[in-house]
Design a protein around this motif. Structure first.
Motif, PDB file in Angstrom:
ATOM      1  N   ARG A  30      51.842  84.494  73.442  1.00 27.98           N
ATOM      2  CA  ARG A  30      52.484  84.294  74.745  1.00 27.98           C
ATOM      3  C   ARG A  30      51.479  84.681  75.820  1.00 27.98           C
ATOM      4  O   ARG A  30      50.920  85.774  75.781  1.00 27.98           O
ATOM      5  N   LEU A  31      51.267  83.771  76.773  1.00 23.21           N
ATOM      6  CA  LEU A  31      50.293  83.978  77.840  1.00 23.21           C
ATOM      7  C   LEU A  31      50.918  83.642  79.191  1.00 23.21           C
ATOM      8  O   LEU A  31      51.776  82.748  79.277  1.00 23.21           O
ATOM      9  N   PRO A  32      50.466  84.326  80.243  1.00 21.46           N
ATOM     10  CA  PRO A  32      50.978  83.996  81.571  1.00 21.46           C
ATOM     11  C   PRO A  32      50.343  82.719  82.113  1.00 21.46           C
ATOM     12  O   PRO A  32      49.177  82.438  81.871  1.00 21.46           O
ATOM     13  N   ILE A  33      51.159  81.942  82.823  1.00 18.11           N
ATOM     14  CA  ILE A  33      50.683  80.729  83.493  1.00 18.11           C
ATOM     15  C   ILE A  33      51.020  80.903  84.979  1.00 18.11           C
ATOM     16  O   ILE A  33      52.136  81.251  85.320  1.00 18.11           O
ATOM     17  N   TYR A  34      50.060  80.657  85.838  1.00 21.33           N
ATOM     18  CA  TYR A  34      50.275  80.747  87.284  1.00 21.33           C
ATOM     19  C   TYR A  34      49.931  79.410  87.920  1.00 21.33           C
ATOM     20  O   TYR A  34      48.828  78.890  87.740  1.00 21.33           O
ATOM     21  N   ILE A  35      50.902  78.835  88.652  1.00 21.46           N
ATOM     22  CA  ILE A  35      50.682  77.574  89.359  1.00 21.46           C
ATOM     23  C   ILE A  35      51.259  77.707  90.756  1.00 21.46           C
ATOM     24  O   ILE A  35      52.479  77.748  90.925  1.00 21.46           O
ATOM     25  N   GLU A  36      50.400  77.823  91.730  1.00 20.09           N
ATOM     26  CA  GLU A  36      50.777  77.840  93.143  1.00 20.09           C
ATOM     27  C   GLU A  36      52.044  78.644  93.434  1.00 20.09           C
ATOM     28  O   GLU A  36      53.011  78.129  93.977  1.00 20.09           O
ATOM     29  N   GLY A  37      52.051  79.909  93.049  1.00 21.04           N
ATOM     30  CA  GLY A  37      53.178  80.788  93.357  1.00 21.04           C
ATOM     31  C   GLY A  37      54.212  80.917  92.260  1.00 21.04           C
ATOM     32  O   GLY A  37      55.116  81.737  92.348  1.00 21.04           O
ATOM     33  N   ILE A  38      54.113  80.118  91.222  1.00 14.80           N
ATOM     34  CA  ILE A  38      55.081  80.175  90.120  1.00 14.80           C
ATOM     35  C   ILE A  38      54.403  80.845  88.925  1.00 14.80           C
ATOM     36  O   ILE A  38      53.387  80.367  88.431  1.00 14.80           O
ATOM     37  N   ASN A  39      54.984  81.955  88.482  1.00 19.79           N
ATOM     38  CA  ASN A  39      54.482  82.670  87.301  1.00 19.79           C
ATOM     39  C   ASN A  39      55.456  82.470  86.150  1.00 19.79           C
ATOM     40  O   ASN A  39      56.661  82.655  86.320  1.00 19.79           O
ATOM     41  N   THR A  40      54.949  82.099  84.994  1.00 22.16           N
ATOM     42  CA  THR A  40      55.777  81.996  83.797  1.00 22.16           C
ATOM     43  C   THR A  40      54.988  82.512  82.599  1.00 22.16           C
ATOM     44  O   THR A  40      53.766  82.562  82.628  1.00 22.16           O
ATOM     45  N   MET A  41      55.705  82.902  81.566  1.00 23.84           N
ATOM     46  CA  MET A  41      55.093  83.245  80.284  1.00 23.84           C
ATOM     47  C   MET A  41      55.390  82.091  79.341  1.00 23.84           C
ATOM     48  O   MET A  41      56.541  81.659  79.229  1.00 23.84           O
ATOM     49  N   GLN A  42      54.364  81.593  78.681  1.00 26.06           N
ATOM     50  CA  GLN A  42      54.541  80.463  77.777  1.00 26.06           C
ATOM     51  C   GLN A  42      53.995  80.791  76.398  1.00 26.06           C
ATOM     52  O   GLN A  42      53.010  81.510  76.264  1.00 26.06           O
ATOM     53  N   LYS A  43      54.651  80.229  75.380  1.00 30.34           N
ATOM     54  CA  LYS A  43      54.199  80.396  74.004  1.00 30.34           C
ATOM     55  C   LYS A  43      53.241  79.262  73.662  1.00 30.34           C
ATOM     56  O   LYS A  43      53.518  78.099  73.960  1.00 30.34           O
ATOM     57  N   PHE A  44      52.104  79.615  73.049  1.00 28.31           N
ATOM     58  CA  PHE A  44      51.115  78.637  72.628  1.00 28.31           C
ATOM     59  C   PHE A  44      50.844  78.805  71.145  1.00 28.31           C
ATOM     60  O   PHE A  44      50.894  79.911  70.616  1.00 28.31           O
ATOM     61  N   CYS A  45      50.538  77.703  70.481  1.00 25.06           N
ATOM     62  CA  CYS A  45      50.072  77.740  69.097  1.00 25.06           C
ATOM     63  C   CYS A  45      48.566  77.950  69.136  1.00 25.06           C
ATOM     64  O   CYS A  45      47.862  77.319  69.928  1.00 25.06           O
ATOM     65  N   VAL A  46      48.063  78.831  68.285  1.00 23.52           N
ATOM     66  CA  VAL A  46      46.631  79.110  68.212  1.00 23.52           C
ATOM     67  C   VAL A  46      46.063  78.364  67.011  1.00 23.52           C
ATOM     68  O   VAL A  46      46.580  78.470  65.898  1.00 23.52           O
ATOM     69  N   ILE A  47      44.993  77.602  67.262  1.00 23.47           N
ATOM     70  CA  ILE A  47      44.347  76.824  66.208  1.00 23.47           C
ATOM     71  C   ILE A  47      42.870  77.209  66.180  1.00 23.47           C
ATOM     72  O   ILE A  47      42.233  77.306  67.224  1.00 23.47           O
ATOM     73  N   ASP A  48      42.336  77.416  65.001  1.00 18.07           N
ATOM     74  CA  ASP A  48      40.938  77.816  64.857  1.00 18.07           C
ATOM     75  C   ASP A  48      40.062  76.580  64.641  1.00 18.07           C
ATOM     76  O   ASP A  48      39.618  76.303  63.526  1.00 18.07           O
ATOM     77  N   ILE A  49      39.870  75.807  65.714  1.00 17.67           N
ATOM     78  CA  ILE A  49      38.992  74.640  65.666  1.00 17.67           C
ATOM     79  C   ILE A  49      38.221  74.562  66.978  1.00 17.67           C
ATOM     80  O   ILE A  49      38.663  75.078  68.001  1.00 17.67           O
ATOM     81  N   ALA A  50      37.082  73.913  66.953  1.00 19.93           N
ATOM     82  CA  ALA A  50      36.333  73.669  68.182  1.00 19.93           C
ATOM     83  C   ALA A  50      37.036  72.563  68.959  1.00 19.93           C
ATOM     84  O   ALA A  50      37.437  71.551  68.389  1.00 19.93           O
ATOM     85  N   SER A  51      37.220  72.785  70.252  1.00 18.60           N
ATOM     86  CA  SER A  51      37.889  71.794  71.082  1.00 18.60           C
ATOM     87  C   SER A  51      37.378  71.885  72.503  1.00 18.60           C
ATOM     88  O   SER A  51      36.962  72.946  72.960  1.00 18.60           O
ATOM     89  N   SER A  52      37.412  70.772  73.206  1.00 17.27           N
ATOM     90  CA  SER A  52      37.011  70.775  74.608  1.00 17.27           C
ATOM     91  C   SER A  52      38.172  71.202  75.500  1.00 17.27           C
ATOM     92  O   SER A  52      38.006  71.336  76.698  1.00 17.27           O
ATOM     93  N   TYR A  53      39.347  71.424  74.926  1.00 18.56           N
ATOM     94  CA  TYR A  53      40.520  71.836  75.690  1.00 18.56           C
ATOM     95  C   TYR A  53      40.783  73.316  75.479  1.00 18.56           C
ATOM     96  O   TYR A  53      40.626  73.829  74.381  1.00 18.56           O
TER      97      TYR A  53
END
Length: 111
Positions: A30-53
């Motif tokens: 779970r990581l914080p996301i901030y977009i122009e005044g809006i703060n949220t905590m979002q769940k992300f899947c972690v993958i062990d691969i090289a990626s440009s994203y």
């Protein structure tokens, strides 16, 4: 992204890519996301691969923020207490990411 392994909740699940390849996740975080005044905590899947994203935001994020994505207009609009926030595309950034993804890594070249 310099995130300590201790922050990852270990859980393996299968992800299927656009070409049908299967990758297994390392876990969730779970990581914080901030977009122009809006703060949220979002769940992300972690993958062990090289990626440009760094991250890919999906349906849970879109639904939670009541966002409206438009692939045609290359933007996402999000309602906020201050009005509509418009996140626009970065065509050059997208092209750079795509070009980076197509380049073979040094590990692949050595194999």
């Amino acid at each position: 992204m310099n995130i300590p392994d201790s922050d990852i909740i270990r859980r393996s699940s299968a992800l299927i890519g656009f070409s049908g390849e299967v990758k297994h996740t390392v876990g969730d975080i779970r990581l914080p996301i901030y977009i122009e005044g809006i703060n949220t905590m979002q769940k992300f899947c972690v993958i062990d691969i090289a990626s440009s994203y760094n991250v890919i935001l999906g349906r849970p994020w879109i639904h939670e923020l009541k966002a409206v994505p438009s692939t045609y207009h290359q933007c996402v609009k999000i309602p906020s207490p201050w009005g509509i926030i418009k996140i626009t595309d970065d065509q050059q950034g997208a092209k750079d990411c795509y070009a980076t993804e197509l380049k073979p890594s040094k590990i692949q070249e050595e194999a």
